[in-house]
Scaffold this active site. Structure first.
Site, mmCIF file in Angstrom:
data_model
loop_
_atom_site.group_PDB
_atom_site.id
_atom_site.type_symbol
_atom_site.label_atom_id
_atom_site.label_comp_id
_atom_site.label_asym_id
_atom_site.label_seq_id
_atom_site.Cartn_x
_atom_site.Cartn_y
_atom_site.Cartn_z
ATOM 1 C CG ASN A 146 4.795 -41.663 39.654
ATOM 2 O OD1 ASN A 146 5.996 -41.530 39.423
ATOM 3 N ND2 ASN A 146 3.950 -40.651 39.629
ATOM 4 C CG HIS B 246 6.349 -39.781 34.664
ATOM 5 N ND1 HIS B 246 7.241 -40.477 35.463
ATOM 6 C CD2 HIS B 246 5.420 -39.252 35.500
ATOM 7 C CE1 HIS B 246 6.850 -40.363 36.716
ATOM 8 N NE2 HIS B 246 5.750 -39.632 36.764
ATOM 9 C CB CYS C 235 7.807 -37.185 37.658
ATOM 10 S SG CYS C 235 6.883 -37.611 39.110
HETATM 11 N N1 ACO Z 1 -9.443 -46.936 45.936
HETATM 12 C C1 ACO Z 1 -10.785 -46.831 45.813
HETATM 13 N N2 ACO Z 1 -11.379 -45.650 45.594
HETATM 14 C C2 ACO Z 1 -10.611 -44.561 45.489
HETATM 15 C C3 ACO Z 1 -9.212 -44.621 45.615
HETATM 16 C C4 ACO Z 1 -8.636 -45.875 45.842
HETATM 17 N N3 ACO Z 1 -7.304 -46.039 45.956
HETATM 18 N N4 ACO Z 1 -8.715 -43.372 45.457
HETATM 19 C C5 ACO Z 1 -9.746 -42.562 45.248
HETATM 20 N N5 ACO Z 1 -10.903 -43.283 45.279
HETATM 21 C C6 ACO Z 1 -12.282 -42.814 45.094
HETATM 22 C C7 ACO Z 1 -12.408 -41.351 45.387
HETATM 23 O O1 ACO Z 1 -12.607 -41.128 46.778
HETATM 24 C C8 ACO Z 1 -13.627 -41.004 44.580
HETATM 25 O O2 ACO Z 1 -14.779 -41.416 45.293
HETATM 26 P P1 ACO Z 1 -16.107 -40.503 45.261
HETATM 27 O O3 ACO Z 1 -16.532 -40.453 43.826
HETATM 28 O O4 ACO Z 1 -17.037 -41.262 46.173
HETATM 29 O O5 ACO Z 1 -15.681 -39.174 45.789
HETATM 30 C C9 ACO Z 1 -13.494 -41.891 43.345
HETATM 31 O O6 ACO Z 1 -12.615 -42.939 43.714
HETATM 32 C C10 ACO Z 1 -12.933 -41.173 42.144
HETATM 33 O O7 ACO Z 1 -11.756 -40.457 42.549
HETATM 34 P P2 ACO Z 1 -10.984 -39.553 41.580
HETATM 35 O O8 ACO Z 1 -9.872 -38.870 42.302
HETATM 36 O O9 ACO Z 1 -11.958 -38.691 40.832
HETATM 37 O O10 ACO Z 1 -10.379 -40.648 40.569
HETATM 38 P P3 ACO Z 1 -9.612 -40.420 39.241
HETATM 39 O O11 ACO Z 1 -10.301 -41.161 38.170
HETATM 40 O O12 ACO Z 1 -9.244 -38.986 39.003
HETATM 41 O O13 ACO Z 1 -8.250 -41.194 39.540
HETATM 42 C C11 ACO Z 1 -5.964 -40.791 40.108
HETATM 43 C C12 ACO Z 1 -7.404 -40.752 40.590
HETATM 44 C C13 ACO Z 1 -5.609 -42.226 39.803
HETATM 45 C C14 ACO Z 1 -5.064 -40.283 41.226
HETATM 46 C C15 ACO Z 1 -5.811 -39.946 38.849
HETATM 47 O O14 ACO Z 1 -6.402 -38.680 39.045
HETATM 48 C C16 ACO Z 1 -4.375 -39.745 38.450
HETATM 49 O O15 ACO Z 1 -3.676 -40.685 38.085
HETATM 50 N N6 ACO Z 1 -3.883 -38.500 38.455
HETATM 51 C C17 ACO Z 1 -2.526 -38.186 38.032
HETATM 52 C C18 ACO Z 1 -1.556 -38.668 39.047
HETATM 53 C C19 ACO Z 1 -0.146 -38.475 38.606
HETATM 54 O O16 ACO Z 1 0.173 -38.611 37.458
HETATM 55 N N7 ACO Z 1 0.673 -38.157 39.573
HETATM 56 C C20 ACO Z 1 2.040 -38.136 39.406
HETATM 57 C C21 ACO Z 1 2.585 -36.935 38.770
HETATM 58 S S1 ACO Z 1 4.244 -37.123 38.781
HETATM 59 C C22 ACO Z 1 5.057 -36.497 40.202
HETATM 60 O O17 ACO Z 1 5.644 -35.445 40.126
HETATM 61 C C23 ACO Z 1 4.996 -37.290 41.513
#
Ligand code: ACO
Length: 343
Positions: free
Chosen positions: A300, A270, A130
């Site tokens: 993203n 980003h 990214c």
């Molecule tokens: N729908 C419903 N529930 C979901 C989903 C979904 N799509 N995805 C995960 N959950 C659930 C999980 O299973 C978990 O359930 P549990 O508590 O029963 O185990 C709960 O939601 C919480 O999951 P978390 O992973 O803890 O959620 P979080 O608040 O961390 O959000 C997310 C997840 C959105 C992926 C976040 O961590 C994030 O944005 N991280 C950064 C991602 C990013 O920036 N990536 C790109 C980098 S750039 C590149 O190089 C590609």
């Protein structure tokens, strides 16, 4: 050997002038097909409410099967060239930042060069996930500053839909396809790109990756059935690292220019997660009105994200000639980068 020849051999390189570098045109392209959160509700166990509150994303674009990363890159490049009034035969170098090249080799930039008819241009791909577009801008700038080239086309382009596991709700809701491009040139006046900072931390390579398809795990029946050709991410780890690295990179860029956030007209981060953007905005003391956001429409798009956002912000008039803007990005690698531009 005569003395004169010796001295020529000792300093064979000509001293080159240094020049300021400007972004003289931008362009972007996203495919027509919209995949909404409501569509995803029918594909995996998720809800519009979860995706919206956790990420800020409402929809993303998905390219059709026949459309490659290079096709989207060419569309974005043509729009940037048109705005910059630059012909194909004026381009000296094409840098394409992507983690979803048309194929492992040759470089997608070479395919773009051919499709554009930019026969004079050298071309190569640049992979910093990214962060790739800003890395590409920095590389392009160095070539112009040194006097090696006059006109550089930098592209961020991705067809992430091809590496997403559409059954993994933790990742499939986050990403989309598209491309953004910029033409770099010296306008022969001051300002332009004032500073660029880049960084990397390979010790955390395993928190965001596509494990197979390279030399470590070549494609095999086993790698395919184990889903190793899909993007894997430890979301929470990426989140924490992104906030710290983007804040640090943004502050470094401002310090390099002896500027404060108050001097900046528009911050273009980003576009991965609205909560990451809000955290950075808060830490930098930048009101959200200053921060450009389009992730609700595209999700993203990795290397293309900041390039598309820059193009849209410029075309929407979010800043004018002479205004200061700050770009800051973060991605797999880990990698991060920032850039201050006087437009
Ligand atoms: N729908 C419903 N529930 C979901 C989903 C979904 N799509 N995805 C995960 N959950 C659930 C999980 O299973 C978990 O359930 P549990 O508590 O029963 O185990 C709960 O939601 C919480 O999951 P978390 O992973 O803890 O959620 P979080 O608040 O961390 O959000 C997310 C997840 C959105 C992926 C976040 O961590 C994030 O944005 N991280 C950064 C991602 C990013 O920036 N990536 C790109 C980098 S750039 C590149 O190089 C590609």
């Amino acid at each position: 050997m005569p003395n004169s020849n010796k001295s020529q051999l000792r300093s064979p390189r000509l001293k080159r002038p240094t020049r300021s570098v400007h972004i003289v045109g931008t362009g972007s392209y996203v495919p027509d097909r919209i995949l909404s959160n409501a569509d995803l509700e029918k594909m995996v166990d998720t809800t519009d409410d979860w995706i919206t509150t956790r990420t800020g994303i409402k929809e993303r674009r998905i390219a059709p099967d026949y459309m490659c990363t290079s096709d989207m890159a060419v569309e974005a490049a043509r729009r940037a060239m048109e705005q910059a009034n630059v012909r194909e035969d004026e381009i000296d170098l094409i840098i394409c930042a992507t983690i979803t090249p048309d194929m492992p080799f040759p470089a997608t930039a070479c395919i773009v060069q051919h499709k554009l008819g930019a026969k004079r241009a050298a071309a190569f791909d640049m992979e910093a996930a990214c962060s790739g577009f800003i890395f590409g801008v920095e590389i392009g700038q160095q070539f112009i500053t040194s006097g090696t080239y006059n006109t550089v086309l930098v592209i961020g382009a991705e067809k992430l839909s091809t590496i997403i596991d559409w059954q993994d709700r933790q990742t499939c809701v986050l990403f989309g396809d598209g491309a953004g491009a910029a033409i770099l040139r010296s306008r022969g006046e001051e300002h332009g790109i004032l500073t660029t900072c880049m960084g990397a931390d390979g010790s955390q390579a395993d928190i965001l990756l596509m494990p197979a398809g390279g030399a470590k795990y070549p494609a095999s029946k086993e790698s395919v059935s184990a889903g190793m050709h899909h993007l894997k991410m430890s979301g929470k780890e990426v989140f924490k690292n992104a906030v710290v690295a983007m804040q640090t990179a943004a502050e470094q860029a401002l310090r390099n220019c002896n500027l404060t956030i108050q001097d900046i007209k528009c911050v273009i981060p980003h576009q991965a997660n609205l909560r990451i953007i809000e955290a950075i905005s808060d830490r930098l003391g930048a009101p959200m009105e200053k921060v450009y956001i389009n992730l609700h429409r595209y999700g993203n798009v990795s290397a293309a994200s900041v390039a598309i956002a820059l193009d849209e912000a410029a075309r929407e008039g979010r800043f004018q000639r002479g205004d200061l803007i700050l770009l800051v990005v973060f991605g797999s690698g880990l990698t991060w980068a920032s850039c201050v531009i006087q437009w």
